[in-house]
Design an enzyme around this catalytic site. Structure first.
Site, short mmCIF file in Angstrom:
data_model
loop_
_atom_site.label_atom_id
_atom_site.label_comp_id
_atom_site.label_asym_id
_atom_site.label_seq_id
_atom_site.Cartn_x
_atom_site.Cartn_y
_atom_site.Cartn_z
N ARG A 549 0.85 -1.21 0.00
CA ARG A 549 0.00 0.00 0.00
C ARG A 549 0.87 1.24 0.00
O ARG A 549 1.94 1.28 0.62
CB ARG A 549 -0.89 0.02 1.25
CG ARG A 549 -1.99 -1.04 1.24
CD ARG A 549 -3.10 -0.75 2.20
NE ARG A 549 -2.62 -0.48 3.56
CZ ARG A 549 -3.39 0.13 4.47
NH1 ARG A 549 -4.60 0.55 4.12
NH2 ARG A 549 -2.93 0.34 5.68
N SER A 609 8.23 -4.97 6.15
CA SER A 609 7.91 -6.04 7.11
C SER A 609 8.81 -7.25 6.97
O SER A 609 8.34 -8.37 6.70
CB SER A 609 6.45 -6.43 6.94
OG SER A 609 5.67 -5.27 6.90
N ASP A 663 6.39 -3.72 10.35
CA ASP A 663 4.92 -3.59 10.44
C ASP A 663 4.44 -3.77 11.87
O ASP A 663 3.43 -3.17 12.28
CB ASP A 663 4.20 -4.56 9.48
CG ASP A 663 4.63 -5.99 9.65
OD1 ASP A 663 4.04 -6.86 8.98
OD2 ASP A 663 5.58 -6.25 10.42
C1 0WK Z 1 -1.66 -4.83 7.59
C2 0WK Z 1 -0.50 -3.89 7.89
C3 0WK Z 1 0.76 -4.39 7.24
C4 0WK Z 1 1.02 -5.81 7.67
C5 0WK Z 1 -0.19 -6.64 7.36
C6 0WK Z 1 0.01 -8.02 7.85
O1 0WK Z 1 -0.77 -2.61 7.42
O2 0WK Z 1 1.84 -3.61 7.56
O3 0WK Z 1 2.16 -6.32 7.03
O4 0WK Z 1 -1.35 -6.13 7.98
O5 0WK Z 1 -1.11 -8.76 7.54
P1 0WK Z 1 -1.25 -9.57 6.17
O6 0WK Z 1 -1.59 -8.60 5.14
O7 0WK Z 1 0.06 -10.24 5.97
O8 0WK Z 1 -2.34 -10.52 6.46
C1 BGC Z 2 8.84 -10.80 8.99
C2 BGC Z 2 8.58 -9.71 10.01
C3 BGC Z 2 7.16 -9.22 9.86
C4 BGC Z 2 6.20 -10.37 9.90
C5 BGC Z 2 4.77 -9.95 9.76
C6 BGC Z 2 7.78 -11.86 9.07
O1 BGC Z 2 7.97 -12.78 8.05
O2 BGC Z 2 10.09 -11.37 9.22
O3 BGC Z 2 9.45 -8.67 9.85
O4 BGC Z 2 6.90 -8.36 10.93
O5 BGC Z 2 6.50 -11.30 8.90
O6 BGC Z 2 4.54 -9.34 8.56
#
Ligand code: 0WK
Ligand code: BGC
Ligand code: BGC
Length: 923
Positions: A549, A609, A663
């Site tokens: 994003r 992240s 993140d």
């Molecule tokens: C939304 C956050 C972002 C994070 C994500 C993790 O804005 O920084 O990496 O959540 O959740 P995912 O999209 O991996 O399910």
């Molecule tokens: C990364 C982290 C991150 C997490 C959640 C992991 O794979 O090593 O830096 O915070 O994923 O997104």
């Protein structure tokens, strides 16, 4: 002798008593006889009315309509299919209640070869009256005693015997081996059994007996045994009819029509329990005074009225009542009766069958009446046979009306104009009564002309059918055991979770001291959560989750966010670093153009992240990629420099990269803006990780002893040193080996969204190879990596989803499954997600306890900012995490705050704080 009432005098003990007044004249007697026998005549219209009324009650009961209470129970039996013929094995069958005052034990061998039958061995035991009317425990001990007596005589191995329990009474079944008795019928009235699970009562009795270890794997109604035992002919039997001491039928109903079952596909066998049918409107006109007398003197007055007009336990008694009446009226036996004729239960089903026998009947009538102390004349013999015929014809006709109702119900549920069906028949009335079956069949054809019905007499009273169901139940039980064995390693107990918490604490301490640890405990240079004085417009990037994003964050008294989601194709995420960062800058430029920000150089916060060793707020060396990223030439690089180089490569773009945050940090800051107690950030999404505010004095490598700094734990790598090996399963190993970073991120691979679906897929493959799922057929689709998305777990485990919807999701995946399969897939998902949530909870418990001890507090109240698709979308994940934290860190009151705006806002706030601090140092 099967007793119907409380008294049962034996016949012929005392002298005849004859009526004093004069005997009626010939015309009066025939009138008296006609008037009496007429009562047993049932018209076609009455039969049709009974058929219609019974059909109405059946459909009402299927719909689960509570009131008015349906006249029949329609009890689901958990038998979902007629026999495949593949069932095999040796089974013990115990039959109780089908044939009145006797129970039968059988040894049944199923060969699994079509048409190859091994004759069952069986033994019958008479149940003493006092046992049928005594304490329930006594009855089950008697049954267990008969079992061992039978097995003592069999050359069989005494261990690991599997038993099918044919229990012929109305029961609520909650499983193939769980069945609660609703009420006794026929000659039984043992105390302490109604409302109890009869399988458990039998298991307890067998244990008390102690002679054999017998596993009771299935309980079935005798009608089901009869249906399942029928020789597979042109078409399988889909209706089971029993007329023995009692009467009942079962049939294969569409599962979707059985409201109490949460099923929409397939069929399920339903036991109608038509014995309790009593619709005064339909039955009232056909009930005779003799029926009322019989009911009144029975063990269960007012109950089983329909059964008392058909069941073999009652036919003899009805005949006796009529004969006694006609004798008292002087039109029979010269108006004489005998104590035996007046004693309840003195005429049995066998007597009626023999007396009706077209060839030997008359002679038998003589013999039987003499045994009753009567001396019948020739006209008496004929009249007695008429009475028997009247009673039995009515019984067969009423039974036919009920069967026709079942056939109509089948026709409706199959939406078929005409119905071709095979009915398995069983029970001594069907087997022994000369005319019962022919009257039954004739009347069915009359009442259900559009049904082409074939009647298949059961060959062994349903013993084989019970063994068939037992074989299916044994297979399902074996499958369930294999499923439990497979899922057992996922069921973590308190000690195991406390061990993970302790392990994590140790790794945190080592990591903070800069020693070798699977937890890198990376300083983030974020020293404080926002204090609300931040102001300005900031750009933010959010890379590393499901979506990439770009955000514009305006911080005034509040925070306004405008954002755009861009995709990171796998080819870019696993291409070259330059390609990746050029793609990122392309997205930024696109966003700026759309937001009219082109040419503006706003301070930018970069949520990145991945594990980075930060040398400052705007310097982060990527230690290694995770979560499916593998862009080259990035690991070991400062990603802020990589971004700045990409910006430089793209002329005419000005961006001021101020901060790079993880993140977890962005999420903590974002939630900290609303709740200053938020000092922990937790991500459970594609990946998983946590950060928290640590005392600077505890952070080696960062100067200063006062104040705090946010530490990015990178807990995804917890256990990469093998410290989680005791919890790792073969499925975790398969997922890890197939990943692009084998041996890495072991904790993450047990918890996060990128991997849970894969763990489930590997378990399903394993269960398929064991024959537990999909009938052992390896499903091509299931071999495909990532075909079982983690979002399916969240969908499948949602409480509001009925099993049928679970099945729909899996069928869209191309998995042809039965409802048992769907249930097992659901349990696999639950086990995998529960372990993930508990491990995550153990991690949070380690962090909050660390903070509490850091601050020397008895009690700690702290908030955790959380983000991530798995945590947010899974129906139970968040509550399981919170429950585990409460269990492992009881001295911490932990509030979980779901981040609304994601960590992009947090990155902007970190940038704002940095800008404010930079401002301060500049003035
Ligand atoms: C939304 C956050 C972002 C994070 C994500 C993790 O804005 O920084 O990496 O959540 O959740 P995912 O999209 O991996 O399910
Ligand atoms: C990364 C982290 C991150 C997490 C959640 C992991 O794979 O090593 O830096 O915070 O994923 O997104
Ligand atoms: C019971 C049924 C049984 C039938 C035939 C009835 O009294 O309620 O469960 O199937 O007898 O044995």
């Amino acid at each position: 002798m099967d007793s119907i009432g409380s008294s049962g005098l034996r016949q012929g003990e005392e002298a005849l008593s004859c009526s004093e007044e004069g005997l009626p004249g010939p015309s009066d007697s025939s009138e008296l006889v006609q008037e009496c026998l007429q009562q047993f005549k049932v018209t076609r219209a009455q039969l049709q009315q009974i058929q219609a009324s019974l059909l109405g009650s059946m459909e009402q009961a299927l719909r689960g309509q509570p009131s008015p209470a349906p006249a029949v129970r329609m009890l689901p039996t958990y038998v979902g299919s007629t026999p495949h013929g593949t069932e095999q094995g040796d089974f013990v069958v115990l039959e109780l209640g089908a044939t009145g005052a006797s129970l039968r034990v059988l040894w049944v061998t199923l060969t699994g070869i079509e048409g190859h039958r091994v004759e069952p061995r069986s033994q019958k035991f008479v149940i003493p009256q006092e046992v049928m009317l005594g304490a329930g425990q006594q009855l089950f001990d008697f049954a267990a005693h008969c079992l061992s007596e039978f097995l003592d005589a069999q050359p069989v191995n005494k261990q690991g015997l599997q038993l099918g329990f044919s229990f012929s009474f109305p029961c609520h079944q909650t499983g193939l081996d769980r069945s609660t008795l609703i009420s006794w019928t026929k000659g039984f009235r043992c105390s302490g059994v109604e409302g109890q699970d009869v399988v458990q009562l039998l298991r307890d009795a067998i244990r008390r007996q102690g002679a054999y270890s017998i596993d009771v794997v299935a309980v079935v109604n005798d009608t089901v045994g009869t249906m399942m035992g029928c020789e597979p002919g042109v078409r399988p039997c889909e209706v089971g009819l029993v007329v023995d001491t009692g009467t009942n039928a079962c049939y294969m109903e569409e599962a979707r029509h059985v409201a109490v079952l949460d099923e929409d596909r397939g069929r399920v066998c339903v036991s109608v329990e038509w014995g309790s049918f009593s619709d005064d409107g339909a039955l009232g006109p056909v009930l005779t005074t003799f029926d009322h007398t019989l009911d009144h003197e029975s063990l269960n007055p007012g109950a089983q009225r329909f059964e008392k007009m058909i069941g073999g336990l009652y036919l003899g008694e009805l005949v006796r009542l009529v004969l006694a009446h006609l004798a008292r009226c002087g039109v029979l036996f010269g108006g004489c009766t005998s104590p035996a004729l007046l004693s309840q239960g003195s005429i049995l089903l066998e007597h009626v069958a023999e007396m009706e026998d077209p060839s030997t009947g008359a002679a038998r009538v003589h013999a039987i009446l003499q045994d009753l102390g009567l001396s019948p004349g020739a006209s008496d013999v004929e009249l007695v046979q008429h009475v028997c015929a009247a009673v039995c014809t009515r019984a067969a006709q009423l039974c036919a009306a009920a069967l026709a109702a079942v056939l109509s119900c089948l026709q409706h549920s199959r939406e078929q104009q005409t119905l071709q069906v095979a009915v398995a028949t069983g029970g001594r009335v069907c087997e022994r009564h000369p005319r019962f079956c022919s009257v039954l069949q004739g009347t069915v054809m009359l009442l259900a002309p559009e049904c082409d019905v074939s009647f298949i007499p059961s060959v062994d009273g349903g013993g084989r059918g019970v063994a068939m169901v037992t074989a299916v139940a044994a297979r399902l039980a074996a499958h369930r055991r294999l499923l439990e064995q497979t899922l057992a390693p996922f069921r973590l107990n308190h000690d195991q979770l406390a061990a993970v918490q302790a392990q994590m604490r140790k790794a945190m301490a080592k990591g903070l001291r800069g020693e070798a640890s699977s937890l890198r405990m990376l300083p983030t240079f974020v020293r404080a959560t926002p204090d609300g004085s931040e102001r300005g417009d900031f750009l933010a990037l959010d890379l590393g989750g499901t979506n990439f994003r770009v955000l514009l964050v305006r911080v005034t008294t509040g925070v306004q966010i405008t954002s755009e989601i861009y995709s990171i194709p796998e080819t870019v995420a696993q291409g070259s670093g330059q390609q990746l960062f050029d793609h990122i800058v392309d997205c930024i430029v696109d966003f700026q153009q759309k937001q009219g920000l082109s040419g503006q150089s706003l301070p930018l916060g970069f949520t990145f992240s991945f594990p980075c060793r930060q040398l400052g707020l705007d310097q982060g060396i990527l230690l290694n990629w995770t979560k499916g990223f593998k862009a080259s030439d990035c690991e070991g690089q400062d990603v802020v420099s990589l971004l700045r180089e990409a910006i430089t490569r793209r002329q005419a773009v000005e961006l001021n990269v101020v901060a790079i945050v993880n993140d977890t940090v962005g999420t903590m800051m974002s939630c900290g803006y609303e709740d200053p107690r938020c000092e922990i950030g937790l991500i459970v999404g594609t990946g998983t990780n946590a950060c928290y505010m640590e005392e600077l004095r505890n952070v080696a490598g960062v100067p200063g002893d006062s104040g705090r700094m946010c530490i990015n734990m990178e807990w995804g790598a917890f256990g990469d040193d093998g410290s989680l090996a005791m919890l790792s399963t073969r499925f975790d190993a398969s997922v890890d080996q197939a990943s692009i970073n084998p041996g890495k991120q072991r904790f993450e691979k047990m918890i996060s969204g990128m991997y849970l679906g894969e763990i489930v897929r590997h378990i399903l493959l394993h269960l398929t190879s064991l024959g537990v799922l999909f009938r052992g057929q390896q499903i091509q689709r299931l071999q495909t990596r990532d075909i079982f998305k983690t979002k399916f777990l969240s969908e499948i485990e949602s409480d509001s989803l009925a099993l049928r919807q679970v099945r729909a999701i899996l069928e869209d995946l191309g998995l042809p499954l039965t409802s048992d399969d769907a249930l097992m897939v659901l349990e696999v998902c639950q086990a995998v997600s529960q372990r993930a949530a508990q491990l995550c909870g153990a991690g949070v418990a380690a962090v909050v306890e660390k903070i509490r001890e850091n601050r020397g507090l008895e009690e700690l109240a702290v908030s955790v900012g959380v983000d991530g698709t798995l945590y947010k979308l899974h129906p139970h994940f968040s509550s399981l995490v919170a429950a585990t934290v409460r269990e492992l860190a009881p001295r911490c009151v932990v509030t979980f705050l779901q981040s609304e705006d994601g960590s992009g806002k947090g990155a902007a706030l970190v940038t704002a704080v940095a800008c404010r601090l930079a401002q301060l140092t500049r003035v």
